[in-house]
Design an enzyme around this catalytic site. Structure first.
Site, PDB file in Angstrom:
ATOM      1  N   CYS A 158       0.818  -1.226   0.000  1.00  0.00           N
ATOM      2  CA  CYS A 158       0.000   0.000   0.000  1.00  0.00           C
ATOM      3  C   CYS A 158       0.851   1.275   0.000  1.00  0.00           C
ATOM      4  CB  CYS A 158      -0.934  -0.006   1.201  1.00  0.00           C
ATOM      5  SG  CYS A 158      -0.128  -0.435   2.755  1.00  0.00           S
ATOM      6  N   HIS A 251      -2.535   6.926   3.137  1.00  0.00           N
ATOM      7  CA  HIS A 251      -1.077   7.057   3.214  1.00  0.00           C
ATOM      8  C   HIS A 251      -0.652   8.284   2.398  1.00  0.00           C
ATOM      9  CE1 HIS A 251      -0.995   3.280   5.160  1.00  0.00           C
ATOM     10  NE2 HIS A 251      -0.424   2.511   4.251  1.00  0.00           N
TER      11      HIS A 251
HETATM   12  N1  LIG Z   1      -4.262  -3.155   5.955  1.00  0.00           N
HETATM   13  C1  LIG Z   1      -3.722  -2.722   4.800  1.00  0.00           C
HETATM   14  O1  LIG Z   1      -3.828  -1.528   4.441  1.00  0.00           O
HETATM   15  C2  LIG Z   1      -2.986  -3.671   3.901  1.00  0.00           C
HETATM   16  C3  LIG Z   1      -2.552  -3.183   2.680  1.00  0.00           C
HETATM   17  C4  LIG Z   1      -1.909  -4.040   1.785  1.00  0.00           C
HETATM   18  C5  LIG Z   1      -1.698  -5.340   2.141  1.00  0.00           C
HETATM   19  N2  LIG Z   1      -2.105  -5.797   3.354  1.00  0.00           N
HETATM   20  C6  LIG Z   1      -1.836  -7.217   3.643  1.00  0.00           C
HETATM   21  O2  LIG Z   1      -3.065  -7.926   3.676  1.00  0.00           O
HETATM   22  C7  LIG Z   1      -2.978  -8.994   4.632  1.00  0.00           C
HETATM   23  C8  LIG Z   1      -4.082  -8.862   5.660  1.00  0.00           C
HETATM   24  O3  LIG Z   1      -3.943  -7.611   6.323  1.00  0.00           O
HETATM   25  P1  LIG Z   1      -5.063  -7.077   7.320  1.00  0.00           P
HETATM   26  O4  LIG Z   1      -4.651  -5.702   7.650  1.00  0.00           O
HETATM   27  O5  LIG Z   1      -6.421  -7.301   6.763  1.00  0.00           O
HETATM   28  O6  LIG Z   1      -4.856  -8.070   8.582  1.00  0.00           O
HETATM   29  P2  LIG Z   1      -5.864  -8.453   9.744  1.00  0.00           P
HETATM   30  O7  LIG Z   1      -6.904  -7.411   9.931  1.00  0.00           O
HETATM   31  O8  LIG Z   1      -5.023  -8.826  10.900  1.00  0.00           O
HETATM   32  O9  LIG Z   1      -6.623  -9.761   9.165  1.00  0.00           O
HETATM   33  C9  LIG Z   1      -6.001 -10.968   9.133  1.00  0.00           C
HETATM   34  C10 LIG Z   1      -6.868 -12.064   8.492  1.00  0.00           C
HETATM   35  O10 LIG Z   1      -6.033 -13.225   8.402  1.00  0.00           O
HETATM   36  C11 LIG Z   1      -6.689 -14.298   9.090  1.00  0.00           C
HETATM   37  N3  LIG Z   1      -5.695 -15.138   9.764  1.00  0.00           N
HETATM   38  C12 LIG Z   1      -4.819 -14.775  10.734  1.00  0.00           C
HETATM   39  N4  LIG Z   1      -4.083 -15.860  11.125  1.00  0.00           N
HETATM   40  C13 LIG Z   1      -4.514 -16.900  10.368  1.00  0.00           C
HETATM   41  C14 LIG Z   1      -4.187 -18.269  10.290  1.00  0.00           C
HETATM   42  N5  LIG Z   1      -3.226 -18.801  11.054  1.00  0.00           N
HETATM   43  N6  LIG Z   1      -4.824 -19.051   9.393  1.00  0.00           N
HETATM   44  C15 LIG Z   1      -5.789 -18.534   8.612  1.00  0.00           C
HETATM   45  N7  LIG Z   1      -6.174 -17.240   8.634  1.00  0.00           N
HETATM   46  C16 LIG Z   1      -5.538 -16.434   9.509  1.00  0.00           C
HETATM   47  C17 LIG Z   1      -7.605 -13.640  10.105  1.00  0.00           C
HETATM   48  O11 LIG Z   1      -8.621 -14.557  10.461  1.00  0.00           O
HETATM   49  P3  LIG Z   1      -9.302 -14.532  11.929  1.00  0.00           P
HETATM   50  O12 LIG Z   1     -10.227 -13.366  11.937  1.00  0.00           O
HETATM   51  O13 LIG Z   1     -10.010 -15.826  11.985  1.00  0.00           O
HETATM   52  O14 LIG Z   1      -8.203 -14.401  12.927  1.00  0.00           O
HETATM   53  C18 LIG Z   1      -8.104 -12.442   9.305  1.00  0.00           C
HETATM   54  O15 LIG Z   1      -9.127 -12.851   8.430  1.00  0.00           O
HETATM   55  C19 LIG Z   1      -1.568  -8.937   5.223  1.00  0.00           C
HETATM   56  O16 LIG Z   1      -0.719  -9.793   4.500  1.00  0.00           O
HETATM   57  C20 LIG Z   1      -1.185  -7.482   4.987  1.00  0.00           C
HETATM   58  O17 LIG Z   1       0.219  -7.337   4.902  1.00  0.00           O
HETATM   59  C21 LIG Z   1      -2.748  -5.003   4.244  1.00  0.00           C
END
Ligand SMILES: NC(=O)c1ccc[n+]([C@@H]2O[C@H](COP(=O)([O-])OP(=O)(O)OC[C@H]3O[C@@H](n4cnc5c(N)ncnc54)[C@H](OP(=O)(O)O)[C@@H]3O)[C@@H](O)[C@H]2O)c1
Length: 361
Positions: A158, A251
């Site tokens: 991002c 950002h």
């Molecule tokens: N936030 C941003 O702006 C952004 C931008 C670009 C890329 N990303 C990337 O996108 C991804 C997710 O980011 P996020 O911000 O959405 O994170 P998040 O809010 O922490 O969400 C994490 C997700 O992953 C699942 N998860 C966690 N541990 C797991 C496991 N062991 N097995 C299966 N599922 C699991 C969680 O499920 P539960 O709810 O069941 O725990 C939840 O659905 C990351 O790789 C991050 O680097 C994020």
């Protein structure tokens, strides 16, 4: 029955996953039929699984409330119900790499937000306005995986979205040295202020792994396809500092740049505001009509006023002026969980559908 493509969201309970859910409500081509997450959420309805942690400002769509969340490790069960998946999970990189490959091998196209496969040589990392031609390595990737319809495509981090489109629009002038500082929102870490109270009235000068991504990923977008792999570009040289700031979404990047052929200020603004890519030509459903806007007021772009430009899919630029060390400096802003994450991935999926890479099973 709907003739929309059936999509599953791996990590659908998280911050980016929830953004997918809201962006895909009433999408003309895609319908969310399945959500998968960790074992903690599996077996519960979506509504129960995200109870107390719905982070979007708009209400949860009715259509997903009663979906029963699957465990993402139930690959075959997911595969038989969907035409493709979006993936945004918070797991160790090697596990993400393995699970994305499992889905691809189960003949499910994966459009990923995760960083795990961003440097896999035959996995295209795409911003549809910048490097749609990289999709051609999918054919080589399928050969490696031994698949007919399964493959992985990723979107970049991002942080790069606030300045890379601006530099891309100026390619003919040869940007050669770029110094960037990013001011990144807390939703980029999947958090709200309620979950991260330490961020209120605070700045943290460290985001793990972010500076390297911000320096290197633009070079991969500008890379060439050679022998079925992406070979990254070597210019411009980019150096970056990434700072976490007390902003929920959006950002910002402050950028200094030197060119091979220094353009005039008018040439730069013209190149920015006239910039169009394939999504605009194809009129894809989520494509911003004008990808880049330039704001003349000295106090713009501002997060509160400009983060939702083009429904969060556009990039706002401002403060362009000559510099006494570099050729120019300017400021950019983009929505990190829309264009920088879920929205960027939806646009990739639209391009994949338009070009026949994703079809109904
Ligand atoms: N936030 C941003 O702006 C952004 C931008 C670009 C890329 N990303 C990337 O996108 C991804 C997710 O980011 P996020 O911000 O959405 O994170 P998040 O809010 O922490 O969400 C994490 C997700 O992953 C699942 N998860 C966690 N541990 C797991 C496991 N062991 N097995 C299966 N599922 C699991 C969680 O499920 P539960 O709810 O069941 O725990 C939840 O659905 C990351 O790789 C991050 O680097 C994020």
């Amino acid at each position: 029955m709907s003739d929309k493509l059936r999509v599953g969201i791996l990590g659908g309970t998280g911050m980016v996953g929830q953004r997918f859910i809201t962006l895909l409500e009433n999408h003309p081509w895609f319908e969310v039929v399945l959500v998968a997450a960790s074992g903690r959420s599996a077996g519960r309805t979506y509504e129960e699984a995200v109870s107390g942690r719905w982070k979007m400002s708009i209400p949860m769509p009715e259509a997903v409330k009663k979906l029963v969340v699957l465990d993402i490790n139930e690959v075959e069960k997911v595969a038989e119900q969907v035409d493709f998946v979006f993936c945004a999970v918070n797991m160790p990189k090697d596990e993400i790499k393995a699970i994305e490959e499992k889905y691809a091998k189960a003949e499910v196209p994966v459009v990923s937000n995760n960083s795990a496969n961003r440097w896999t040589p035959d996995v295209p990392m795409v911003v549809p306005e910048i490097n749609p031609e990289h999709l051609e390595v999918i054919a080589d990737q399928k050969k490696r995986l031994g698949t007919k319809r399964g493959f992985i495509v990723v979107k970049p981090n991002c942080s790069i979205q606030s300045y890379t489109p601006a530099l891309n629009a100026l390619k003919e002038y040869g940007p050669k040295l770029v110094v960037v500082t990013t001011y990144q929102a807390i939703s980029g870490a999947g958090k709200t202020f309620k979950e991260w109270p330490e961020m209120v009235e605070n700045i943290i000068p460290y985001i793990g792994g972010e500076e390297e991504k911000s320096e290197q990923e633009p070079l991969r977008l500008w890379g060439k396809v050679e022998n079925g792999q992406i070979v990254k570009a070597i210019e411009p040289v980019i150096t970056c500092q990434c700072i976490r700031v007390p902003v929920l979404d959006g950002h910002t990047a402050a950028v200094f740049v030197n060119f091979d052929k220094k353009p005039t200020k008018e040439q730069i603004i013209k190149a920015w505001t006239e910039f169009k890519g394939l999504p605009q030509e194809l009129d894809l459903p989520s494509a911003p009509k004008y990808f880049i806007q330039y704001l003349e007021d000295d106090n713009r772009p501002q997060v509160k006023l400009d983060v939702n430009y083009e429904n969060g899919m556009g990039v706002s630029l401002g403060r362009l002026r000559e510099d006494n060390v570099f050729d120019y400096k300017f400021v950019g802003l983009s929505h990190n969980t829309v264009r920088g994450a879920a929205g960027g991935a939806v646009l990739i999926a639209e391009l994949l559908k338009a070009q026949g890479y994703i079809t109904a099973k």
